[in-house]
Design an enzyme around this catalytic site. Structure first.
Site, PDB file in Angstrom:
ATOM      1  N   ILE A  50       0.864  -1.178   0.000  1.00 22.48           N
ATOM      2  CA  ILE A  50       0.000   0.000   0.000  1.00 22.48           C
ATOM      3  C   ILE A  50       0.898   1.224   0.000  1.00 22.48           C
ATOM      4  O   ILE A  50       1.750   1.383   0.868  1.00 22.48           O
ATOM      5  CB  ILE A  50      -0.921   0.012   1.236  1.00 22.48           C
ATOM      6  CG1 ILE A  50      -1.866  -1.197   1.196  1.00 22.48           C
ATOM      7  CG2 ILE A  50      -1.725   1.299   1.296  1.00 22.48           C
ATOM      8  CD1 ILE A  50      -2.739  -1.317   2.430  1.00 22.48           C
ATOM      9  N   VAL A  52       1.624   4.335   1.092  1.00 24.39           N
ATOM     10  CA  VAL A  52       1.274   5.402   2.021  1.00 24.39           C
ATOM     11  C   VAL A  52       2.277   6.536   1.894  1.00 24.39           C
ATOM     12  O   VAL A  52       3.410   6.358   1.489  1.00 24.39           O
ATOM     13  CB  VAL A  52       1.257   4.894   3.481  1.00 24.39           C
ATOM     14  CG1 VAL A  52       0.245   3.794   3.643  1.00 24.39           C
ATOM     15  CG2 VAL A  52       2.646   4.425   3.915  1.00 24.39           C
ATOM     16  N   LYS A  83       6.298  20.986  -0.931  1.00 26.26           N
ATOM     17  CA  LYS A  83       5.046  21.195  -0.201  1.00 26.26           C
ATOM     18  C   LYS A  83       5.307  22.208   0.913  1.00 26.26           C
ATOM     19  O   LYS A  83       6.120  21.965   1.802  1.00 26.26           O
ATOM     20  CB  LYS A  83       4.553  19.866   0.388  1.00 26.26           C
ATOM     21  CG  LYS A  83       3.339  19.984   1.301  1.00 26.26           C
ATOM     22  CD  LYS A  83       2.988  18.645   1.922  1.00 26.26           C
ATOM     23  CE  LYS A  83       1.863  18.783   2.949  1.00 26.26           C
ATOM     24  NZ  LYS A  83       1.551  17.495   3.608  1.00 26.26           N
ATOM     25  N   PRO A 105       0.292  26.308   7.289  1.00 23.07           N
ATOM     26  CA  PRO A 105       1.605  26.500   6.671  1.00 23.07           C
ATOM     27  C   PRO A 105       2.720  25.860   7.489  1.00 23.07           C
ATOM     28  O   PRO A 105       2.564  25.580   8.682  1.00 23.07           O
ATOM     29  CB  PRO A 105       1.743  28.024   6.667  1.00 23.07           C
ATOM     30  CG  PRO A 105       1.005  28.450   7.905  1.00 23.07           C
ATOM     31  CD  PRO A 105      -0.125  27.464   8.088  1.00 23.07           C
ATOM     32  N   VAL A 194       6.350 -15.654   3.608  1.00 28.21           N
ATOM     33  CA  VAL A 194       6.386 -16.231   4.943  1.00 28.21           C
ATOM     34  C   VAL A 194       5.206 -17.179   5.099  1.00 28.21           C
ATOM     35  O   VAL A 194       4.045 -16.760   5.025  1.00 28.21           O
ATOM     36  CB  VAL A 194       6.349 -15.138   6.023  1.00 28.21           C
ATOM     37  CG1 VAL A 194       6.276 -15.759   7.413  1.00 28.21           C
ATOM     38  CG2 VAL A 194       7.555 -14.225   5.905  1.00 28.21           C
ATOM     39  N   LEU A 344       2.151   0.626   8.891  1.00 33.66           N
ATOM     40  CA  LEU A 344       0.727   0.328   9.051  1.00 33.66           C
ATOM     41  C   LEU A 344       0.478  -0.806  10.037  1.00 33.66           C
ATOM     42  O   LEU A 344      -0.592  -0.879  10.637  1.00 33.66           O
ATOM     43  CB  LEU A 344       0.108  -0.033   7.693  1.00 33.66           C
ATOM     44  CG  LEU A 344       0.085   1.086   6.645  1.00 33.66           C
ATOM     45  CD1 LEU A 344      -0.518   0.572   5.343  1.00 33.66           C
ATOM     46  CD2 LEU A 344      -0.686   2.292   7.147  1.00 33.66           C
ATOM     47  N   ILE A 357       4.580   8.723   7.106  1.00 32.17           N
ATOM     48  CA  ILE A 357       6.036   8.539   7.067  1.00 32.17           C
ATOM     49  C   ILE A 357       6.670   9.114   8.328  1.00 32.17           C
ATOM     50  O   ILE A 357       7.663   8.577   8.835  1.00 32.17           O
ATOM     51  CB  ILE A 357       6.628   9.170   5.795  1.00 32.17           C
ATOM     52  CG1 ILE A 357       6.144   8.395   4.558  1.00 32.17           C
ATOM     53  CG2 ILE A 357       8.142   9.163   5.831  1.00 32.17           C
ATOM     54  CD1 ILE A 357       6.661   8.939   3.242  1.00 32.17           C
TER      55      ILE A 357
END
Length: 576
Positions: A50, A52, A83, A105, A194, A344, A357
């Site tokens: 996934i 993320v 960003k 901000p 596994v 996760l 993150i």
């Protein structure tokens, strides 16, 4: 002292697995050529990860720098963009029922004014020219976002900045980038499934049974298997903490769409509230990532898809979003026995403020700061778990704040979020304090990510202080405020004039524009020799990191651009 841990096994790839691998090999083996710690990452070739964290928080630049990674190479490999903050649209309405917006901000002037928080001055005297949002007044980043400016000048190099920033990135490419770096630096990559997690008589993980490579012994294992939590949850039985009594959303849609005009790429993430949740818009260099986080109690999947596509309009033509479940909450313990969950598998809070993150990064740092030996002291595990809990709860509280003080009257979802959802005790205490004093960040506080300026931005934007008179306002003077506002306005004008357009900066930083970029530093700084393809640091017997698949091994085929002279010194790693 018990025996030292000489091998760490990471199960699962993606951002969590490969960031853990890159961090561990960087800090555990950088200066240890004798008896290095063996780091192995086991990744299923059949299970998709996934993606993320396509938007990040400002600590990300320090993280990449600490890993001795070229920022410019990161931008090229991961289609990254800058960003400067998060724009929130339609999260509240004005007195006429019209949607309002504000920006959270990453840069602002928080210096005291007359010995007090300048937000008191804003509350008492207001903003200049009728500006109603505190972010408009105390942050130059807001003006830069609206003017679509980048956060650094064209002559600034890796990690140099004029305004504070985070990144947008392609999560899949970022994991691949970290994988390549980790393998080159000595991490062993095993492609296998596994089949079983084997426990000893004390309940510790003793080994993993792999489908192709057989028995793999375990000393310390890091569970990066996503929401499944194959080891921490399924094998060790640690239960999940459910945040559904605080947060409604439990489903998500996600698609990728093209830019309308890439030359107008915005240097911010946008979060737009819809009828049963919110839509993210993350502009990467090459495309836009977007999706709808919603509650299945208020929209079926088909209804959510229809609402989402209507929001996208023509840009969503041909998109086929598929709903996936989202588990909001954490584990009761993220360190259990000889297993530590990261990513996760440790927990997830909806991506409203791009914290995924950040939580991975903090967990890895806490592991290194509390690293055990083979006795696995309970005191270290307890401190790790308590710190993780505080981190999760502090982020949860800030996310809940966005919902619990909304004023939207046009949707049952937003009414329930405001009137019926439980507010965590820790947040309720803060909201009570904020009736008498503005948010504080002092040496006495344990602040993780969101400081007083973050809380003030949301609280002011939602008119939380509308009917409040603060005792501290007796001590402030209007002339101080007028002077500060003038200084801020002049700084913002000068910055916007000085800073290049976001697209211009991105193309120059990637080496594709007509402008001449600053000289690119060495991707690995003074550690280049230690991390060269001939290095033995962290490499198992045989002298070369190995990728194993079905019992076969192959030397990884990895290449990097020629290493140029560094402007930065990466020779002294620092965990914090």
């Amino acid at each position: 002292m018990s025996e030292p841990i000489t091998e760490i096994t990471i199960v699962g790839g993606g951002t969590a697995g490969w960031l853990t691998a890159a961090f561990l090999v960087r800090y555990m083996n950088a200066n240890k050529k004798e008896s290095p710690t063996k780091i192995t990452l086991i990744e299923s070739p059949n299970v998709p990860t996934i993606g993320v964290g396509e938007a990040t928080v400002p600590s990300m630049s320090d993280l990449l720098r600490s890993l001795a990674i070229s920022e410019r190479e990161f931008f090229r490999r991961c289609n990254a963009s800058f960003k400067l903050g998060v724009r929130f649209v339609n999260w509240s309405h004005d007195h006429k029922g019209n949607a309002t917006s504000f920006i959270h901000p990453f840069d602002g002037n928080s210096a005291q004014l007359g010995g007090q928080n300048p937000a008191y001055h804003f509350h008492k005297f207001g903003g200049p020219n009728g500006k109603r949002n505190i972010d408009d007044v105390l942050s130059a980043s807001v003006g830069a976002i609206r003017a679509k400016r980048g956060p650094k000048t064209l002559d600034q190099g890796d990690y140099e900045k004029t305004l504070n920033y985070a990144y947008h990135l392609d999560a899949g490419k970022f994991a691949e980038f970290l994988r390549d770096i980790s393998i080159e630096r000595g991490v062993n990559h095993v492609l296998d499934d596994v089949e079983a997690v084997n426990l000893d008589e004390k309940g510790f993980v003793s080994s993993l049974t792999l489908q192709r490579n057989g028995e793999h012994p375990i000393q310390l294992v890091v569970d990066c298997t996503g929401f499944k939590g194959v080891i921490i949850n399924e094998a060790l039985g640690v239960k999940r903490q459910d945040y559904s009594k605080y947060l409604l959303n439990n489903r998500a849609l996600a698609v990728q769409i093209p830019h309308e005009d890439v030359t107008q790429i915005e240097p911010c993430t946008t979060s737009t509230a819809l009828g049963a949740g919110w839509v993210w818009n993350v502009p990467l260099f090459n495309r836009v990532g977007t999706g709808y986080v919603f509650s299945s109690d208020f929209r079926s999947d088909d209804e959510a898809i229809a609402e989402f596509l209507a929001h996208l309009g023509p840009r969503g033509e041909g998109a086929e979003p598929r709903a996936i479940p989202v588990h909001i909450g954490g584990m009761e313990k993220t360190w259990e026995k000889n297993c530590i969950a990261i990513g996760l598998s440790a927990g997830f809070i909806e991506p409203l403020e791009s914290t995924a993150i950040y939580m991975i990064e903090n967990s890895i740092k806490m592991l290194l700061l509390n690293f055990p030996d083979m006795s696995f002291p309970a005191s270290l595990a307890r401190r790790f778990n308590e710190t993780t809990d505080r981190m999760m709860e502090s982020i949860r509280d800030f996310i809940v704040l966005h919902y619990c003080i909304n004023n939207r009257q046009d949707s049952e979802y937003w009414r329930v979020a405001r009137e019926e959802m439980e507010i965590p005790d820790s947040l309720a205490e803060m909201l009570d304090e904020y009736q008498h004093t503005l948010p504080l960040t002092t040496p006495f506080d344990r602040t993780f990510l969101f400081n007083r300026m973050s809380f003030e931005t949301v609280l002011f934007a939602k008119d939380y202080f509308k009917d409040t008179t603060f005792p501290a306002e007796r001590f402030i003077r209007k002339e101080d405020w007028v002077k500060r506002v003038t200084q801020m306005k002049n700084r913002e004008k000068a910055l916007i004039k000085k800073l290049p357009g976001h697209y211009e900066l991105l193309t120059a930083f990637r080496g594709e524009g007509t402008a001449k970029p600053a000289a690119a530093p060495n991707p690995y700084g003074n550690l280049a020799a230690a991390y060269s393809s001939k290095a033995t640091v962290g490499v198992p017997m045989g002298g070369q990191p190995t990728v194993m698949f079905g019992g076969q091994s192959a030397k990884p085929n990895i290449s990097f651009k020629p290493k140029e002279k560094s402007k930065s010194d990466f020779s002294e790693p620092s965990i914090l």
